[in-house]
Write a protein that holds these residues in place. Structure first.
Motif, mmCIF file in Angstrom:
data_model
loop_
_atom_site.group_PDB
_atom_site.id
_atom_site.type_symbol
_atom_site.label_atom_id
_atom_site.label_comp_id
_atom_site.label_asym_id
_atom_site.label_seq_id
_atom_site.Cartn_x
_atom_site.Cartn_y
_atom_site.Cartn_z
ATOM 1 N N UNK A 13 45.292 23.697 -28.345
ATOM 2 C CA UNK A 13 44.111 22.855 -28.138
ATOM 3 C C UNK A 13 44.395 21.361 -28.095
ATOM 4 N N UNK A 14 45.570 20.941 -28.545
ATOM 5 C CA UNK A 14 45.854 19.502 -28.641
ATOM 6 C C UNK A 14 47.206 19.161 -28.010
ATOM 7 N N UNK A 15 47.404 19.496 -26.734
ATOM 8 C CA UNK A 15 48.677 19.139 -26.101
ATOM 9 C C UNK A 15 48.786 17.629 -25.903
ATOM 10 N N UNK A 16 49.985 17.186 -25.596
ATOM 11 C CA UNK A 16 50.196 15.768 -25.303
ATOM 12 C C UNK A 16 49.775 15.472 -23.858
ATOM 13 N N UNK A 17 49.778 14.199 -23.511
ATOM 14 C CA UNK A 17 49.379 13.805 -22.165
ATOM 15 C C UNK A 17 50.560 13.879 -21.195
ATOM 16 N N UNK A 18 51.480 14.783 -21.488
ATOM 17 C CA UNK A 18 52.553 15.116 -20.549
ATOM 18 C C UNK A 18 52.686 16.637 -20.567
ATOM 19 N N UNK A 19 53.145 17.248 -19.482
ATOM 20 C CA UNK A 19 53.128 18.716 -19.383
ATOM 21 C C UNK A 19 54.000 19.383 -20.441
ATOM 22 N N UNK A 20 53.552 20.560 -20.865
ATOM 23 C CA UNK A 20 54.348 21.388 -21.775
ATOM 24 C C UNK A 20 54.076 22.848 -21.460
ATOM 25 N N UNK A 21 55.076 23.679 -21.727
ATOM 26 C CA UNK A 21 54.921 25.123 -21.552
ATOM 27 C C UNK A 21 54.343 25.713 -22.828
ATOM 28 N N UNK A 22 53.529 26.760 -22.666
ATOM 29 C CA UNK A 22 52.932 27.422 -23.819
ATOM 30 C C UNK A 22 52.737 28.898 -23.496
ATOM 31 N N UNK A 23 53.021 29.746 -24.475
ATOM 32 C CA UNK A 23 52.758 31.183 -24.344
ATOM 33 C C UNK A 23 51.430 31.448 -25.038
ATOM 34 N N UNK A 146 51.474 26.339 -18.160
ATOM 35 C CA UNK A 146 51.744 24.916 -18.350
ATOM 36 C C UNK A 146 50.410 24.247 -18.657
ATOM 37 N N UNK A 147 50.439 23.261 -19.539
ATOM 38 C CA UNK A 147 49.199 22.583 -19.888
ATOM 39 C C UNK A 147 49.451 21.102 -20.131
ATOM 40 N N UNK A 148 48.338 20.337 -20.092
ATOM 41 C CA UNK A 148 48.410 18.897 -20.298
ATOM 42 C C UNK A 148 47.064 18.433 -20.845
ATOM 43 N N UNK A 149 47.067 17.333 -21.598
ATOM 44 C CA UNK A 149 45.810 16.721 -22.030
ATOM 45 C C UNK A 149 45.388 15.722 -20.961
ATOM 46 N N UNK A 150 44.261 15.991 -20.332
ATOM 47 C CA UNK A 150 43.711 15.064 -19.339
ATOM 48 C C UNK A 150 42.686 14.175 -20.027
ATOM 49 N N UNK A 151 42.861 12.877 -19.921
ATOM 50 C CA UNK A 151 41.901 11.922 -20.470
ATOM 51 C C UNK A 151 41.242 11.204 -19.296
ATOM 52 N N UNK A 152 39.935 11.386 -19.152
ATOM 53 C CA UNK A 152 39.222 10.753 -18.061
ATOM 54 C C UNK A 152 38.165 11.667 -17.479
ATOM 55 N N UNK A 153 37.626 11.243 -16.371
ATOM 56 C CA UNK A 153 36.579 11.994 -15.684
ATOM 57 C C UNK A 153 37.094 13.343 -15.195
ATOM 58 N N UNK A 154 36.204 14.322 -15.143
ATOM 59 C CA UNK A 154 36.570 15.625 -14.582
ATOM 60 C C UNK A 154 37.021 15.464 -13.130
ATOM 61 N N UNK A 155 36.413 14.539 -12.401
ATOM 62 C CA UNK A 155 36.764 14.347 -10.993
ATOM 63 C C UNK A 155 38.156 13.762 -10.818
ATOM 64 N N UNK A 156 38.735 13.230 -11.892
ATOM 65 C CA UNK A 156 40.089 12.667 -11.821
ATOM 66 C C UNK A 156 41.168 13.672 -12.222
ATOM 67 N N UNK A 157 40.781 14.907 -12.466
ATOM 68 C CA UNK A 157 41.753 15.920 -12.893
ATOM 69 C C UNK A 157 42.895 16.148 -11.904
ATOM 70 N N UNK A 158 42.675 16.012 -10.577
ATOM 71 C CA UNK A 158 43.795 16.258 -9.651
ATOM 72 C C UNK A 158 45.051 15.457 -9.974
ATOM 73 N N UNK A 159 44.895 14.252 -10.525
ATOM 74 C CA UNK A 159 46.073 13.447 -10.863
ATOM 75 C C UNK A 159 46.892 14.118 -11.958
#
Length: 210
Positions: A13-23, A146-159
């Protein structure tokens, strides 16, 4: 202190703002399925959210009723989550929200059985005068992601998705988005109270070896 899934399972639930692998292990959810734009006022998505929270809080507060759940302990209702897909689209097309197929979910504690769930659906419907028949008990096993913490608008998720895709390419993995393995979002911020640029959303994609 009530059990808090976000704190006890920080890797989910609390990944960093860079990608990480998770099972991701199998989990049980309250789920409501639908289609259409999630921003439509009074639309199917917003109705689904009402059903999810009605059932979730009925289970959370069950210890104050005559219905007793075996193994129950007090807990914080986990965050709202969503699984998303669109027909004939590679990834997600954020400019065409009306074409979304979604499964909105709230995680269930492991002690909640299908029998307990059915009781909560019936109780919530009666107490809230709300049709909760769309709620289902759903088990999802995401596996390697793979997961990441996205901070910002939902519409900015593509970045943020692009950052995950680049990470996969550099590390020998590829997205494995299918009809069963879906784009997954976990909403850690209440959009009614949090400015778009400050919203925190976990983005998660199923993956496979390239």
């Amino acid at each position: 202190m009530p059990f808090d899934f976000k704190k006890e399972y920080r890797e989910l639930y609390m990944p960093k703002s860079k990608p990480q692998l998770v099972e991701v292990p199998p989990m049980n959810y309250i789920a409501v399925r639908g289609t259409g734009d999630p921003n439509e006022d009074g639309g199917a998505y917003q109705q689904a959210i009402s059903v999810l929270y009605a059932v979730a809080y009925t289970l959370k507060m069950s210890y104050k009723t005559d219905y007793k759940i075996a193994g129950f302990f007090e807990y914080v209702v986990p965050p709202l989550e969503g699984f998303w897909r669109q027909d004939n689209v590679d990834g997600v097309n954020y400019s065409d929200k009306s074409s979304f197929h979604w499964i909105s979910v709230i995680r269930l504690p492991d002690f909640v059985t299908k029998t307990d769930f059915d009781w909560a659906v019936q109780t919530a419907a009666k107490k809230k005068q709300l049709d909760c028949s769309s709620a289902e008990f759903l088990t999802i096993e995401e596996g390697l992601c793979v997961q990441i913490m996205h901070v910002g608008s939902y519409d900015d998720e593509p970045a943020s998705v692009a950052v995950m895709d680049e990470y996969l390419a550099q590390n020998g993995y590829a997205n494995d988005l299918t009809a069963e393995r879906l784009h997954h979002e976990i909403y850690l911020s209440d959009p009614r109270k949090t400015a778009p640029e400050k919203r925190k959303t976990v983005l998660r994609h199923p993956i496979k070896k390239a």
